[in-house]
Enzyme design. Structure first.
Site, PDB file in Angstrom:
ATOM      1  CE  LYS A  76      42.153  40.529  39.434  1.00 26.65           C
ATOM      2  NZ  LYS A  76      42.542  40.804  40.835  1.00 26.65           N
ATOM      3  N   PRO A  83      48.306  44.109  37.641  1.00 26.52           N
ATOM      4  CG  PRO A  83      49.755  42.971  36.229  1.00 26.52           C
ATOM      5  CD  PRO A  83      49.562  43.356  37.667  1.00 26.52           C
ATOM      6  NE  ARG A  87      42.665  44.961  48.654  1.00 27.94           N
ATOM      7  CZ  ARG A  87      42.567  44.301  47.498  1.00 27.94           C
ATOM      8  NH1 ARG A  87      41.942  43.146  47.463  1.00 27.94           N
ATOM      9  NH2 ARG A  87      43.087  44.805  46.394  1.00 27.94           N
TER      10      ARG A  87
END
Length: 275
Positions: free
Chosen positions: A58, A2, A261
């Site tokens: 978040k 999320p 990443r």
């Protein structure tokens, strides 16, 4: 995982079903997601009315009528739901709050249990304690330029740094950099003011588009880079066209790693200049 758009979608759902409701019960099915002792959480919530919601990056906030906040962080797999009867509770419900008037239970769902539930005295206190920067939808172009211009660090990890601006995750940063036509290994202090302005515009575009589509990436415009990621062929079903640049249909999107990443770029749209 999320990201800001998902959490904003969760916040709007909570706002619709829970604001104005009093918390009459608390069921903790797995205390692993609690970052506060269960007894303290129970004492802080029972009998309190949810007066509103908020979000920072978040993190989702439920405002209580005594001025305190219930803070939900959804980790890697968290979600929110609602149900009436116990047999209908969503799978992986870890914590549930019973709401007074509607008969609903608000469920904190988290298969991998990396999410956390906390209490805070205010959004400002929580932001300071967690060393979070301004929300990615609220940061100004001038603030962004000022923060980036001080750093001789690749721009991708800078944008992922929640202390610089809160809410940007890996795919979002790739999309922002693609839309702004900036290579992820440009140094922050190499960016011209017009380039950080383009970054700011791209942040607003990507986040508002994702929120508009309730974070369902399959509905994002075909001009978005996200469709080139391995887990999505929805823009070009039955072909590999989604693995090519939306601007240059004969040019393959490249994948490599920046700061550990996975990173996707168009080598023509995002030239490696200015380091």
């Amino acid at each position: 995982m999320p990201e800001l758009p998902e959490v904003e979608t969760y916040r709007r759902f909570i706002n619709e079903v829970a604001v104005g409701q009093t918390i009459t019960g608390l069921e903790v099915r797995d205390a692993h997601v609690l970052a506060v002792p269960e007894d303290e959480l129970r004492a802080a919530l029972l009998g309190r009315t949810i007066t509103g919601t908020g979000r920072l990056g978040k993190n989702c906030f439920l405002n209580l009528d005594n001025g305190r906040l219930l803070v939900l962080h959804f980790g890697m797999t968290g979600d929110i739901g609602a149900y009436r009867d116990a047999p209908d509770a969503p799978r992986f419900t870890r914590v549930a709050w019973q709401l007074s008037d509607s008969g609903l239970n608000l469920a904190f769902i988290d298969p991998r249990k990396f999410g956390r539930i906390r209490l805070a005295d205010s959004a400002e206190a929580y932001q300071k304690a967690k060393k979070l920067g301004p929300d990615a939808l609220q940061i100004t172009a001038a603030e962004l330029h000022q923060k980036l211009s001080r750093r001789k660090v690749f721009v991708k990890p800078l944008l992922l740094d929640q202390s610089l601006t809160a809410g940007l995750g890996n795919w979002i940063v790739d999309e922002v950099l693609f839309q702004a036509k900036i290579h992820p290994e440009r140094l922050g202090n190499s960016l011209l003011e017009k380039e950080t302005t383009a970054l700011h515009t791209a942040i607003q575009l990507v986040l508002t588009t994702a929120i508009q589509h309730e974070a369902n990436y399959r509905h994002f415009p075909k001009s978005f880079l996200i469709h080139a990621r391995e887990w999505d062929d929805s823009a070009t079903l039955g072909s590999d066209a989604h693995t090519f640049c939306p601007c240059h249909p004969k040019l393959k999107i490249e994948k490599f790693y920046v700061g550990g990443r996975a990173t996707y770029i168009c080598p023509k749209c995002q030239p490696a200049l200015g380091n």
